[in-house]
Design a protein around this motif. Sequence first.
Motif, PDB file in Angstrom:
ATOM      1  N   SER A  81       0.803  -1.227   0.000  1.00 14.63           N
ATOM      2  CA  SER A  81       0.000   0.000   0.000  1.00 14.63           C
ATOM      3  C   SER A  81       0.835   1.275   0.000  1.00 14.63           C
ATOM      4  O   SER A  81       0.336   2.335  -0.395  1.00 14.63           O
ATOM      5  CB  SER A  81      -0.921   0.014   1.217  1.00 14.63           C
ATOM      6  OG  SER A  81      -0.201   0.363   2.396  1.00 14.63           O
ATOM      7  N   ALA A 111      -3.600  -6.453  -2.558  1.00 18.79           N
ATOM      8  CA  ALA A 111      -4.096  -5.619  -1.457  1.00 18.79           C
ATOM      9  C   ALA A 111      -4.963  -4.488  -1.987  1.00 18.79           C
ATOM     10  O   ALA A 111      -4.832  -4.052  -3.133  1.00 18.79           O
ATOM     11  CB  ALA A 111      -2.930  -5.047  -0.663  1.00 18.79           C
ATOM     12  N   THR A 141      -6.964  -0.725  -0.285  1.00 11.60           N
ATOM     13  CA  THR A 141      -7.012   0.206   0.839  1.00 11.60           C
ATOM     14  C   THR A 141      -8.226   1.109   0.710  1.00 11.60           C
ATOM     15  O   THR A 141      -8.571   1.537  -0.395  1.00 11.60           O
ATOM     16  CB  THR A 141      -5.730   1.072   0.877  1.00 11.60           C
ATOM     17  OG1 THR A 141      -4.601   0.217   1.085  1.00 11.60           O
ATOM     18  CG2 THR A 141      -5.779   2.115   1.977  1.00 11.60           C
ATOM     19  N   HIS A 177      -6.704  -1.563   5.442  1.00 10.54           N
ATOM     20  CA  HIS A 177      -5.989  -2.367   4.453  1.00 10.54           C
ATOM     21  C   HIS A 177      -6.588  -3.770   4.445  1.00 10.54           C
ATOM     22  O   HIS A 177      -6.880  -4.327   5.513  1.00 10.54           O
ATOM     23  CB  HIS A 177      -4.506  -2.477   4.804  1.00 10.54           C
ATOM     24  CG  HIS A 177      -3.768  -1.176   4.795  1.00 10.54           C
ATOM     25  ND1 HIS A 177      -3.734  -0.331   3.716  1.00 10.54           N
ATOM     26  CD2 HIS A 177      -3.025  -0.580   5.760  1.00 10.54           C
ATOM     27  CE1 HIS A 177      -2.983   0.726   3.998  1.00 10.54           C
ATOM     28  NE2 HIS A 177      -2.551   0.598   5.241  1.00 10.54           N
TER      29      HIS A 177
END
Length: 157
Positions: free
Chosen positions: A78, A110, A112, A133
């Motif tokens: 991230s 990932a 966010t 996250h």
Amino acid sequence: MRDRARGMSGRFFDAWTVGDRIEHALHRTVTETDNLLITTLTHNPQPLHLDAEYAGATEFGRIVVNGIFTFGLMVGLSVGDTTLGTLVANLGYDKVVMPKPVFVGDTLRAETEVVELRASKSRPDAGLVVFKHRMFNQRSELVCECLRTALLQRMPG
């Protein structure tokens, strides 16, 4: 703006809004070396992470990747899109959960979401962003989630 001129990709506090979502472009396939390195670097003797014979006799049937690797990778994936060059400090990680195991060979991605913003009371040049996250495997199963509170610089000027 000076950070952007240096090629930094993180956003200043002022550039975020609650509800912003990012699907991070970087993905990573977990290797046996990844798991071995994080497990030995952290002096974690858990046989579930290191001993194939032991792990094979568990409900998982094979080695489970150390959760510290999964957590660290999730946050690391991230950074380029969130705080690179704008971070003052990470103030905390909360509500870390790992609902599914990660195995060697899993490919992780990932995303966010910004869940909270607030101006810093003690630092007029900064603000707090709470990021949620999430990490998913190749089957889109949630394997890790947390809240990260970051103190970010405000836009200069």
